[in-house]
Design a protein around this motif. Structure first.
Motif, PDB file in Angstrom:
ATOM      1  N   LEU A 148       0.867  -1.178   0.000  1.00 16.35           N
ATOM      2  CA  LEU A 148       0.000   0.000   0.000  1.00 16.35           C
ATOM      3  C   LEU A 148       0.897   1.218   0.000  1.00 16.35           C
ATOM      4  CD1 LEU A 148      -2.194  -1.787   2.362  1.00 16.35           C
ATOM      5  CD2 LEU A 148      -3.311  -0.319   0.730  1.00 16.35           C
ATOM      6  N   GLN A 149       0.707   2.083  -0.982  1.00 18.71           N
ATOM      7  CA  GLN A 149       1.527   3.290  -1.094  1.00 18.71           C
ATOM      8  C   GLN A 149       0.691   4.498  -0.706  1.00 18.71           C
ATOM      9  OE1 GLN A 149       2.508   5.012  -4.988  1.00 18.71           O
ATOM     10  NE2 GLN A 149       4.643   4.987  -4.314  1.00 18.71           N
ATOM     11  N   LEU A 150       1.247   5.313   0.170  1.00 23.01           N
ATOM     12  CA  LEU A 150       0.621   6.575   0.546  1.00 23.01           C
ATOM     13  C   LEU A 150       1.471   7.680  -0.060  1.00 23.01           C
ATOM     14  CD1 LEU A 150      -1.010   7.635   3.752  1.00 23.01           C
ATOM     15  CD2 LEU A 150       0.877   9.020   2.975  1.00 23.01           C
ATOM     16  N   SER A 151       0.880   8.421  -0.997  1.00 19.93           N
ATOM     17  CA  SER A 151       1.548   9.571  -1.619  1.00 19.93           C
ATOM     18  C   SER A 151       0.884  10.822  -1.092  1.00 19.93           C
ATOM     19  CB  SER A 151       1.408   9.533  -3.135  1.00 19.93           C
ATOM     20  OG  SER A 151       1.950   8.350  -3.643  1.00 19.93           O
ATOM     21  N   ALA A 152       1.676  11.818  -0.753  1.00 25.60           N
ATOM     22  CA  ALA A 152       1.116  13.038  -0.175  1.00 25.60           C
ATOM     23  C   ALA A 152       1.880  14.263  -0.657  1.00 25.60           C
ATOM     24  CB  ALA A 152       1.176  12.965   1.345  1.00 25.60           C
ATOM     25  N   VAL A 153       1.148  15.361  -0.716  1.00 26.58           N
ATOM     26  CA  VAL A 153       1.750  16.673  -0.951  1.00 26.58           C
ATOM     27  C   VAL A 153       1.399  17.486   0.290  1.00 26.58           C
ATOM     28  CG1 VAL A 153       1.845  18.706  -2.416  1.00 26.58           C
ATOM     29  CG2 VAL A 153       1.463  16.454  -3.448  1.00 26.58           C
TER      30      VAL A 153
END
Length: 145
Positions: free
Chosen positions: A57-62
């Motif tokens: 599970l990948q969590l990408s955030a800005v």
């Protein structure tokens, strides 16, 4: 553990042309006497269907911050009476960041996965403005070699 907190939370329109999400979430913390502040992000229940230990599970955030601050992401997977938790630190060198939760190293009961959520934990958030401009959670199967 916070006896006194002064916090505002508001939704704001993303105006940068590279933003994918139309709105972001702005968290302004003034006085905060606790050790950390947690923001819970529910993941839709359909995401648990077919969840296996071979998934990443990948969590990408800005995320933009007024001052440097440690932010932790904790994946929680409820499977039966148990909750499997994986804690990772979000890199703070750049505003655009990503972490991957590898379920292969968890004690996940694949047949009983029923609910998932992510805790974003902000360590010592006092006198800081944190803006989450985008947050994406993706599920990938591990390549079988």
């Amino acid at each position: 553990d916070c006896p006194h907190a002064e916090i505002t939370l508001r939704q704001q329109r993303n105006t940068n042309e590279q933003d994918f999400a139309p709105f972001g979430l702005c968290l302004e913390v003034f006085h905060f006497a606790g050790s950390y502040l947690s923001l819970v992000v529910e993941i839709p229940p359909a995401s648990c269907e077919g969840l296996r230990k071979r998934h990443l599970l990948q969590l990408s955030a800005v995320i933009t911050r007024e001052k440097p601050i440690n932010i932790y992401a904790r994946l929680n997977v409820k499977n039966g009476p148990n909750v499997e938790q994986i804690l990772l630190t979000l890199p703070h060198e750049k505003t655009q960041t990503a972490v991957e939760f590898d379920l292969a190293y968890s004690q996940l009961n694949e047949k009983r996965a029923e609910r998932m959520w992510v805790d974003l934990m902000f360590e010592n958030p006092a006198m800081n403005q944190i803006t989450i401009r985008d947050l994406t959670i993706s599920r990938y199967p591990r390549a079988e070699i």
